[in-house]
Design a protein around this motif. Structure first.
Motif, PDB file in Angstrom:
ATOM      1  N   PHE A 191       9.801  21.010  -2.898  1.00 10.60           N
ATOM      2  CA  PHE A 191       8.821  20.816  -1.829  1.00 10.60           C
ATOM      3  C   PHE A 191       7.962  20.714  -2.388  1.00 10.60           C
ATOM      4  N   VAL A 192       7.412  21.409  -3.663  1.00 13.86           N
ATOM      5  CA  VAL A 192       5.813  21.246  -4.318  1.00 13.86           C
ATOM      6  C   VAL A 192       5.893  19.789  -4.822  1.00 13.86           C
ATOM      7  N   LEU A 193       6.849  19.242  -5.182  1.00 19.01           N
ATOM      8  CA  LEU A 193       6.808  17.876  -5.955  1.00 19.01           C
ATOM      9  C   LEU A 193       6.669  16.977  -4.618  1.00 19.01           C
ATOM     10  N   THR A 194       7.427  17.092  -3.552  1.00 17.87           N
ATOM     11  CA  THR A 194       7.092  16.338  -2.462  1.00 17.87           C
ATOM     12  C   THR A 194       5.826  16.402  -1.617  1.00 17.87           C
ATOM     13  N   ALA A 195       5.175  17.561  -1.801  1.00 15.84           N
ATOM     14  CA  ALA A 195       3.823  17.457  -1.158  1.00 15.84           C
ATOM     15  C   ALA A 195       2.928  16.841  -1.944  1.00 15.84           C
ATOM     16  N   ALA A 196       3.084  16.814  -3.218  1.00 20.70           N
ATOM     17  CA  ALA A 196       2.109  16.035  -4.038  1.00 20.70           C
ATOM     18  C   ALA A 196       2.395  14.474  -4.121  1.00 20.70           C
ATOM     19  N   LEU A 197       3.725  13.873  -4.171  1.00 20.85           N
ATOM     20  CA  LEU A 197       3.725  12.696  -4.070  1.00 20.85           C
ATOM     21  C   LEU A 197       3.480  11.919  -2.730  1.00 20.85           C
ATOM     22  N   VAL A 198       3.836  12.858  -1.590  1.00 19.23           N
ATOM     23  CA  VAL A 198       3.615  12.398  -0.225  1.00 19.23           C
ATOM     24  C   VAL A 198       1.887  12.369   0.148  1.00 19.23           C
ATOM     25  N   PHE A 199       1.236  13.443  -0.525  1.00 19.11           N
ATOM     26  CA  PHE A 199      -0.313  13.199  -0.454  1.00 19.11           C
ATOM     27  C   PHE A 199      -0.681  11.779  -0.877  1.00 19.11           C
ATOM     28  N   ILE A 200      -0.423  11.620  -2.017  1.00 13.23           N
ATOM     29  CA  ILE A 200      -0.451  10.272  -2.853  1.00 13.23           C
ATOM     30  C   ILE A 200      -0.443   9.121  -2.105  1.00 13.23           C
ATOM     31  N   ASP A 201       0.959   8.918  -1.545  1.00 14.35           N
ATOM     32  CA  ASP A 201       1.404   7.835  -0.793  1.00 14.35           C
ATOM     33  C   ASP A 201       0.753   7.756   0.462  1.00 14.35           C
ATOM     34  N   ALA A 202       0.556   8.876   0.986  1.00 17.21           N
ATOM     35  CA  ALA A 202      -0.040   8.890   2.369  1.00 17.21           C
ATOM     36  C   ALA A 202      -1.739   8.386   2.404  1.00 17.21           C
ATOM     37  N   ASN A 203      -2.159   8.940   1.322  1.00 20.13           N
ATOM     38  CA  ASN A 203      -3.877   8.536   1.043  1.00 20.13           C
ATOM     39  C   ASN A 203      -3.784   6.973   0.989  1.00 20.13           C
ATOM     40  N   LEU A 204      -2.804   6.506   0.194  1.00 17.34           N
ATOM     41  CA  LEU A 204      -2.865   5.093   0.239  1.00 17.34           C
ATOM     42  C   LEU A 204      -2.643   4.229   1.317  1.00 17.34           C
ATOM     43  N   SER A 205      -1.789   4.830   2.233  1.00 19.69           N
ATOM     44  CA  SER A 205      -1.395   4.340   3.559  1.00 19.69           C
ATOM     45  C   SER A 205      -2.575   4.147   4.564  1.00 19.69           C
ATOM     46  N   VAL A 206      -3.281   5.239   4.376  1.00 26.14           N
ATOM     47  CA  VAL A 206      -4.600   5.586   5.648  1.00 26.14           C
ATOM     48  C   VAL A 206      -5.530   4.515   5.046  1.00 26.14           C
ATOM     49  N   LYS A 207      -5.687   4.406   3.652  1.00 28.52           N
ATOM     50  CA  LYS A 207      -6.748   3.778   2.998  1.00 28.52           C
ATOM     51  C   LYS A 207      -6.605   2.480   3.451  1.00 28.52           C
ATOM     52  N   ASN A 208      -5.394   1.700   3.434  1.00 32.57           N
ATOM     53  CA  ASN A 208      -5.045   0.425   3.476  1.00 32.57           C
ATOM     54  C   ASN A 208      -4.722  -0.006   4.995  1.00 32.57           C
ATOM     55  N   GLY A 209      -4.954   0.818   6.121  1.00 30.75           N
ATOM     56  CA  GLY A 209      -5.009   0.563   7.311  1.00 30.75           C
ATOM     57  C   GLY A 209      -3.485   0.616   7.693  1.00 30.75           C
ATOM     58  N   MET A 210      -2.389   1.446   7.163  1.00 29.31           N
ATOM     59  CA  MET A 210      -1.209   1.109   7.538  1.00 29.31           C
ATOM     60  C   MET A 210      -0.730   2.160   8.940  1.00 29.31           C
ATOM     61  N   PRO A 250       0.734  -1.220   0.116  1.00 33.94           N
ATOM     62  CA  PRO A 250       0.093  -0.031   0.072  1.00 33.94           C
ATOM     63  C   PRO A 250       0.787   1.146   0.048  1.00 33.94           C
ATOM     64  N   HIS A 251       1.720   1.416  -0.896  1.00 33.30           N
ATOM     65  CA  HIS A 251       2.366   2.777  -1.262  1.00 33.30           C
ATOM     66  C   HIS A 251       2.543   2.914  -2.774  1.00 33.30           C
ATOM     67  N   TYR A 252       2.618   4.066  -3.056  1.00 29.62           N
ATOM     68  CA  TYR A 252       2.725   4.302  -4.636  1.00 29.62           C
ATOM     69  C   TYR A 252       4.312   4.177  -4.903  1.00 29.62           C
ATOM     70  N   LEU A 253       4.481   3.137  -5.551  1.00 29.51           N
ATOM     71  CA  LEU A 253       6.042   2.820  -5.989  1.00 29.51           C
ATOM     72  C   LEU A 253       6.178   2.000  -7.219  1.00 29.51           C
ATOM     73  N   PRO A 254       5.522   2.796  -7.993  1.00 27.65           N
ATOM     74  CA  PRO A 254       5.707   2.228  -9.429  1.00 27.65           C
ATOM     75  C   PRO A 254       7.086   1.973 -10.027  1.00 27.65           C
ATOM     76  N   VAL A 255       8.114   2.610  -9.588  1.00 24.91           N
ATOM     77  CA  VAL A 255       9.271   2.679 -10.179  1.00 24.91           C
ATOM     78  C   VAL A 255       9.775   1.088  -9.712  1.00 24.91           C
TER      79      VAL A 255
END
Length: 584
Positions: free
Chosen positions: A252-271, A84-89
């Motif tokens: 910092f802008v790029l950090t905020a965008a990618l952290v939002f995507i990853d954190a949303n997945l973590s919360v959604k999947n009960g991490m 449950p993280h955004y790790l496509p690479v």
């Protein structure tokens, strides 16, 4: 005659100096790379263990490297069900390995080894670049610092988890791209700031995005760049404040965008889990001890384990908490008083601390510490050691320098022996969990892993023993109920016991589709077809993109048809399976 001889001597010294200036950087980069290749060569014998199963062997996403498959890897909302993280690479790297090697673990381990060797070379370059950007040091000094840092990074046993474990790929990729981004950012220090796009910053942003899509903890990189701006000497880049902010802002802008995507997945999947120790206070004093715990493992890398039990701190006055608070106070005091004067060591220390911060569980996830969490921060810590080594070697005589290099060789050799031994622990499920059981015998993650290892080699008696021991230690350990249920149903044929175990697992996690599908199968084996029908539909409805569940449901549907019983699949579920979208 004498003048001519003097000119020859001077010319010879200049030639030797030029030769040394070309040789030392090559040695600083290639010698540690050779050490890394030797130390980790035995990791190529490893198989797929632990999280390698859901990430690689059971992962449908890595089996399609077409344009559509790559698009799905970067956009598919549900592939994170196994991570449950955004790790496509990372997923893309596995897909490339699968295209070349199929399911041969050798190829996956080879990629890990190549990435580690590359990271070792990049570490030498980064430490040398930071030391050079600080100014005041000759070229020989900075390459000595970089070479020593890379040598330690190449051989230290704490690096084994990231290199010898295929699932550790995200640490290797994130470190590679993070260092490349940092080198680009430091390159921009030598260029005048302007409002025009500067290629080092553009390249740095690309590498940073790749690092974030390899492992979310790379989010600390912009903070490290801010530390570079404060501590180092950016040359012509030390221009107006507004333009320096413009250089940092995109990161910092790029950090905020990618952290939002990853954190949303973590919360959604009960991490996100409970506070360590049960309260915010105990959580904070517990995570305050993390750097000291790691320092101990860096200095004395013994008793390494795949999963360490969390020892929550209850009192502010416990010796470990007091020592940790003293460490934080001393570090802050040193940065305030000496940070600017000792720019290079301060920047290297900042790299270590800031890149460790995302793994310090400010928002509790699952593990307090893990060896793989320090792979990227280790570059800064080893860089600091390399800097101090170069400083000491420069200030002493020939005999002292010889002794220092002999000590370095002994330390690297000792680390190499320990690392090669640690690599062997990662060879199979059984070797991994047996080694862990010697260190953490009461850890439920360890006892469950050992139970699964025995299940794989068909030693079902020991598998059952360790699964039940896990449940006894931790009554909320869902996977122990699931695997014990599989054992009871598929091996022993005790479906009533299996149904009870699967229901206990579902009480812990009602949205676990895999457990519900096995519950359906147990009902089916008992002849309770209506219950099997309902549970199977609920399983697929919970995870309609899980092709394994879909295939199992269709197989049960065919079995129903043979028995002359209808198996009705609701139209909305068929639409999900077929990928249909609602008309707008």
């Amino acid at each position: 005659m004498q003048t001519g001889a003097g000119e020859v001597i001077i010319a010879g010294m200049e030639n030797n100096s030029k030769l040394e200036s070309k040789t030392l950087p090559v040695l600083a980069v290639l010698l540690p790379a050779l050490v890394a290749g030797i130390v980790f060569a035995n990791s190529l014998r490893g198989g797929f263990v632990y999280d390698d199963r859901p990430l690689v062997t059971q992962n449908e996403a890595i089996r399609d490297l077409s344009a559509l498959g790559i698009y799905d890897i970067f956009t598919h909302a549900d592939y994170q069900s196994y991570a449950p993280h955004y790790l496509p690479v990372r997923v893309l790297s596995y897909a490339i390995d699968y295209m070349i090697w199929g399911m041969n673990p050798y190829g996956f381990h080879l990629t890990n080894l190549v990435l580690h060797i590359l990271n070792v070379m990049l570490a030498a370059l980064l430490v040398a670049a930071i030391t050079g950007a600080a100014g005041g040091e000759e070229g020989r000094f900075r390459w000595l610092a970089g070479g020593v840092a890379a040598m330690l990074f190449a051989a230290h046993p704490l690096m084994s988890e990231s290199v010898a474990w295929i699932a550790g790929r995200k640490d290797l990729l994130a470190t590679c791209f993070s260092i490349c981004a940092a080198l680009c950012y430091l390159k921009s220090f030598r260029r005048p700031l302007s409002k025009k796009t500067d290629w080092p910053i553009a390249a740095g942003l690309l590498f940073f995005a790749l690092a974030m899509m390899s492992k979310a903890t790379a989010a600390a990189l912009p903070a490290a760049f801010l530390a570079f701006e404060i501590l180092l000497k950016p040359g012509e880049g030390r221009g107006r404040l507004r333009l320096r902010i413009e250089r940092l802002a995109p990161f910092f802008v790029l950090t905020a965008a990618l952290v939002f995507i990853d954190a949303n997945l973590s919360v959604k999947n009960g991490m996100i889990e409970n506070w360590f120790g049960g309260s915010l206070f105990t959580h904070l004093i517990t995570i305050a001890t993390i750097p000291l715990l790691y320092l101990g493992k860096f200095i004395w890398p013994a008793r390494l384990c795949v999963d360490y039990a969390t020892l929550a701190q209850k009192s502010l006055f416990s010796p470990l908490v007091l020592a940790s608070l003293l460490f934080w106070f001393a570090s802050a005091f040193w940065f305030v008083k000496r940070g600017r004067a000792a720019a290079a060591p301060a920047a290297l220390a900042a790299w270590a601390i800031l890149n460790l911060a995302p793994a310090m569980n400010f928002a509790p996830t699952s593990k307090l510490i893990a060896d793989r969490y320090v792979y990227l921060p280790a570059v800064g810590l080893f860089g600091l050691v390399g800097y101090l080594f170069a400083r000491a070697a420069s200030a002493r005589g020939a005999a002292a320098r010889l002794a220092a290099f002999a000590l370095l060789a002994a330390v690297v050799a000792g680390f190499g022996v320990l690392t090669a031994a640690r690599n062997r622990d990662w060879r199979s499920e059984l070797t991994l969990w047996r080694s862990a059981d010697k260190i953490e015998p009461r850890n439920p993650v360890v006892t469950h892993g050992l139970g699964y290892a025995y299940f794989e080699i068909k030693d079902y008696g020991k598998a059952e023993r360790y699964f039940r021991e896990t449940i006894k230690t931790d009554p909320n350990f869902k996977l122990a109920y699931f695997n014990l249920g599989v054992l009871e149903s598929q091996i022993y044929g005790r479906d009533d016991e299996a149904i009870s175990l699967f229901n206990k697992a579902l009480k812990i996690d009602p949205r676990d589709a895999r457990t519900r599908a096995n519950l359906a199968l147990a009902y089916f084996n008992k002849g309770e077809y209506d219950k099997a029908h309902d549970e199977m539909l609920r399983a697929v409805d919970t995870s309609p993109d899980d092709f394994t569940l879909v295939r199992r449901m269709l197989a049960i549907k065919n079995s129903y048809a043979i028995r002359g019983r209808p198996f009705v699949i609701p139209q909305k579920l068929l639409d999900k399976i077929n990928g249909k979208k609602k008309a707008k």
